[in-house]
Design a protein around this motif. Structure first.
Motif, PDB file in Angstrom:
ATOM      1  N   ALA A 185      -6.933   0.060 -17.891  1.00  0.00           N
ATOM      2  CA  ALA A 185      -6.174   1.002 -17.397  1.00  0.00           C
ATOM      3  C   ALA A 185      -6.618   1.432 -16.112  1.00  0.00           C
ATOM      4  N   SER A 186      -5.442   2.056 -15.214  1.00  0.00           N
ATOM      5  CA  SER A 186      -5.999   2.375 -13.958  1.00  0.00           C
ATOM      6  C   SER A 186      -4.988   3.956 -13.796  1.00  0.00           C
ATOM      7  N   LEU A 187      -5.778   5.138 -12.968  1.00  0.00           N
ATOM      8  CA  LEU A 187      -5.121   6.198 -12.661  1.00  0.00           C
ATOM      9  C   LEU A 187      -5.081   6.300 -11.217  1.00  0.00           C
ATOM     10  N   HIS A 188      -3.975   6.639 -10.715  1.00  0.00           N
ATOM     11  CA  HIS A 188      -3.638   6.747  -9.271  1.00  0.00           C
ATOM     12  C   HIS A 188      -2.886   8.058  -9.247  1.00  0.00           C
ATOM     13  N   ASN A 189      -3.717   9.403  -9.033  1.00  0.00           N
ATOM     14  CA  ASN A 189      -3.048  10.579  -8.948  1.00  0.00           C
ATOM     15  C   ASN A 189      -2.129  10.691  -7.528  1.00  0.00           C
ATOM     16  N   CYS A 190      -1.337  11.848  -7.499  1.00  0.00           N
ATOM     17  CA  CYS A 190      -0.516  12.428  -6.680  1.00  0.00           C
ATOM     18  C   CYS A 190      -1.274  12.209  -5.125  1.00  0.00           C
ATOM     19  N   MET A 191      -0.428  11.392  -4.270  1.00  0.00           N
ATOM     20  CA  MET A 191      -0.779  11.156  -2.869  1.00  0.00           C
ATOM     21  C   MET A 191      -2.229  10.539  -2.586  1.00  0.00           C
ATOM     22  N   SER A 192      -2.832   9.761  -3.792  1.00  0.00           N
ATOM     23  CA  SER A 192      -4.175   9.062  -3.579  1.00  0.00           C
ATOM     24  C   SER A 192      -3.619   7.698  -3.294  1.00  0.00           C
ATOM     25  N   PRO A 193      -4.097   7.079  -2.335  1.00  0.00           N
ATOM     26  CA  PRO A 193      -3.705   5.775  -1.655  1.00  0.00           C
ATOM     27  C   PRO A 193      -4.215   4.639  -2.477  1.00  0.00           C
ATOM     28  N   HIS A 194      -3.308   3.739  -2.644  1.00  0.00           N
ATOM     29  CA  HIS A 194      -3.728   2.653  -3.569  1.00  0.00           C
ATOM     30  C   HIS A 194      -2.633   1.184  -3.423  1.00  0.00           C
ATOM     31  N   GLY A 195      -2.796   0.221  -3.921  1.00  0.00           N
ATOM     32  CA  GLY A 195      -2.403  -0.760  -3.391  1.00  0.00           C
ATOM     33  C   GLY A 195      -3.017  -2.106  -3.942  1.00  0.00           C
ATOM     34  N   PRO A 196      -2.529  -3.337  -3.360  1.00  0.00           N
ATOM     35  CA  PRO A 196      -3.348  -4.465  -3.657  1.00  0.00           C
ATOM     36  C   PRO A 196      -4.668  -4.605  -2.979  1.00  0.00           C
ATOM     37  N   PHE A 244       0.896  -1.152   0.161  1.00  0.00           N
ATOM     38  CA  PHE A 244       0.084   0.111  -0.171  1.00  0.00           C
ATOM     39  C   PHE A 244       0.879   1.126  -0.076  1.00  0.00           C
ATOM     40  N   HIS A 245       0.650   2.128  -0.904  1.00  0.00           N
ATOM     41  CA  HIS A 245       1.585   3.386  -0.922  1.00  0.00           C
ATOM     42  C   HIS A 245       0.809   4.559  -1.469  1.00  0.00           C
ATOM     43  N   ARG A 246       1.331   5.880  -1.082  1.00  0.00           N
ATOM     44  CA  ARG A 246       0.938   7.108  -1.635  1.00  0.00           C
ATOM     45  C   ARG A 246       2.231   7.682  -2.056  1.00  0.00           C
ATOM     46  N   ASN A 247       1.988   8.338  -3.348  1.00  0.00           N
ATOM     47  CA  ASN A 247       3.066   8.787  -4.079  1.00  0.00           C
ATOM     48  C   ASN A 247       3.015  10.098  -4.331  1.00  0.00           C
ATOM     49  N   MET A 248       4.085  10.884  -4.406  1.00  0.00           N
ATOM     50  CA  MET A 248       4.347  12.243  -4.960  1.00  0.00           C
ATOM     51  C   MET A 248       3.937  12.077  -6.374  1.00  0.00           C
TER      52      MET A 248
END
Length: 435
Positions: A360-371, A332-336
């Motif tokens: 496709a998927s889109l995870h924007n800056c600091m949006s949490p995501h992971g398995p 699980f991570h949140r990215n710049m």
């Protein structure tokens, strides 16, 4: 142009190639009179004064110069967009799409393009645009180029035949191709292909290059010698042709009385190329913990901040998983950095279902995501023996700039509006009374 395709090897080498003997001048670039009555034309992909190792240009020796064309006129296209967008606003929600459906009606590459998201500012030469394509008809009397950025093709279904000013490139599943900014080309289906689908990253920023290897050393990741550029090939054909230009976010059209693929010879280091992702030398942990995805970088586009990419093209190819005492899928991570991800074939190890080849998927800056919940439970209880992930090939277009989804991408029927629910069954496992 010949049916048999030939290539030159190396990443941005200075190539010299001619389809007729003696078509390349010796000792200079622009003689008073070129051989065979050809015209000399320079195509530059960098400022004239860029440092030598960053200076990109090629000399083309062609039957007619590019200025032989009618005036450009606007061409309506409501599916392809360029940053910055007026609306909608960037969205922190996690997003996912099913594969784009293949067209029922005859559709060529240009008409089969749809922009999913953009970021940065194309006019300032920062950021990228992410498009998907789905088409079933060859481009025959239409040609295309974009002045807004270089185009990184990632085919997912069906072989592509890219007919360019520099020669032809055939791009299969598991391969990628890059068409530099300003290069004219056609897109056709490969042999025995009914329809084609895939992804494109239009890079507005500095041209992609191989990443530095740092502590990895001299070898690993993508090797320069495995990149291939076409040899010179030409066609001398007259007729009624259309050249579509993408310029400052809009489409324009000019008429030509001849095919623009009339380059008899060329030399330089600014040319299309392709790369087989199976040649990527994957680096991974042989002890513990899941490494950052940056270790899977194939190509990168630098920004004005060292170490912070305008674009990283990252792949997750077949590989051994051997980490001990480790949660092996991505944590699980949140990215710049903002992440657009696609799947070429197989399964992605962080998702149990719903992430399909062509999706496709889109995870924007600091949006949490992971398995998702199912993957988390399975990986947390798996027997940690060496495992080879064979049937998988996913990728990311990772960027320092926030992605702005287009209205069309948000409204399309194949967007998964319940994507966030894949994490809804994750519950607290907290047991303070025991370690």
């Amino acid at each position: 142009m010949a049916d048999e395709l030939n290539y030159q090897h190396g990443f941005r080498n200075h190539f010299s190639t001619e389809a007729l003997p003696g078509a390349l001048p010796e000792g200079q670039n622009s003689p008073q009179k070129c051989a065979y009555g050809l015209y000399a034309e320079q195509l530059t992909g960098s400022a004239f004064t860029a440092p030598r190792h960053q200076n990109l240009r090629s000399w083309l020796y062609r039957i007619r110069p590019s200025v032989v064309q009618s005036a450009y006129r606007p061409l309506e296209n409501h599916q392809v967009h360029t940053s910055p967008l007026d609306k909608p606003a960037a969205d922190p929600n996690q997003m996912r799409w099913d594969p784009a459906p293949l067209p029922d009606e005859p559709t060529d590459f240009i008409d089969g393009l749809l922009t999913i998201a953009v970021n940065g500012d194309a006019g300032a030469q920062t950021g990228v645009g992410v498009h998907v394509y789905a088409f079933n008809q060859d481009m025959t009397d239409r040609f295309f180029y974009t002045a807004d950025g270089e185009m990184l093709f990632v085919p997912q279904l069906g072989t592509l035949r890219l007919r360019t000013e520099f020669g032809e490139i055939e791009v299969d599943n598991g391969e990628i191709a890059v068409i530099p900014r300003g290069v004219k080309f056609q897109v056709r289906k490969g042999q025995n292909v009914d329809a084609a689908r895939g992804y494109i990253c239009e890079n507005y920023g500095s041209p992609v290059e191989l990443p530095g290897l740092g502590p990895i050393g001299a070898n690993g990741l993508a090797n320069p010698r495995d990149f291939q550029s076409p040899v010179a090939a030409y066609e001398d054909v007259e007729g009624d042709f259309s050249l579509v230009a993408k310029f400052s976010g809009r489409f324009w059209e000019t008429r030509l009385g001849h095919s623009p693929l009339d380059v008899v010879a060329w030399h330089g280091n600014y040319a299309p190329y392709k790369y087989n992702l199976a040649h990527f030398n994957t680096i991974n942990t042989v002890s513990f913990d899941h490494p950052d995805p940056s270790i899977f970088t194939v190509l990168t586009s630098a920004s004005d901040t060292p170490g912070v990419a305008n674009l990283d093209f990252v792949i997750f190819p077949p590989r051994w998983m051997v980490a001990e005492n480790t949660f092996r899928p991505p944590w699980f991570h949140r990215n710049m950095m903002s992440e657009f991800m696609g799947l070429i074939h197989g399964e992605y190890d962080a998702k149990a279902e719903g992430f399909l080849p062509g999706g496709a998927s889109l995870h924007n800056c600091m949006s949490p995501h992971g398995p998702d919940a199912e993957t988390f439970d399975k990986a947390s209880n798996a027997e940690l023996k060496p495992q080879y992930l064979a049937d998988t090939l996913a990728f990311m277009f990772e960027s320092r700039y926030v992605y702005h989804p287009t209205e069309a991408a948000l409204a399309t029927e194949y967007r998964q509006r319940d994507y966030v629910d894949v994490w809804s069954t994750l519950r607290s496992n907290f047991t303070p009374e025991q370690r």
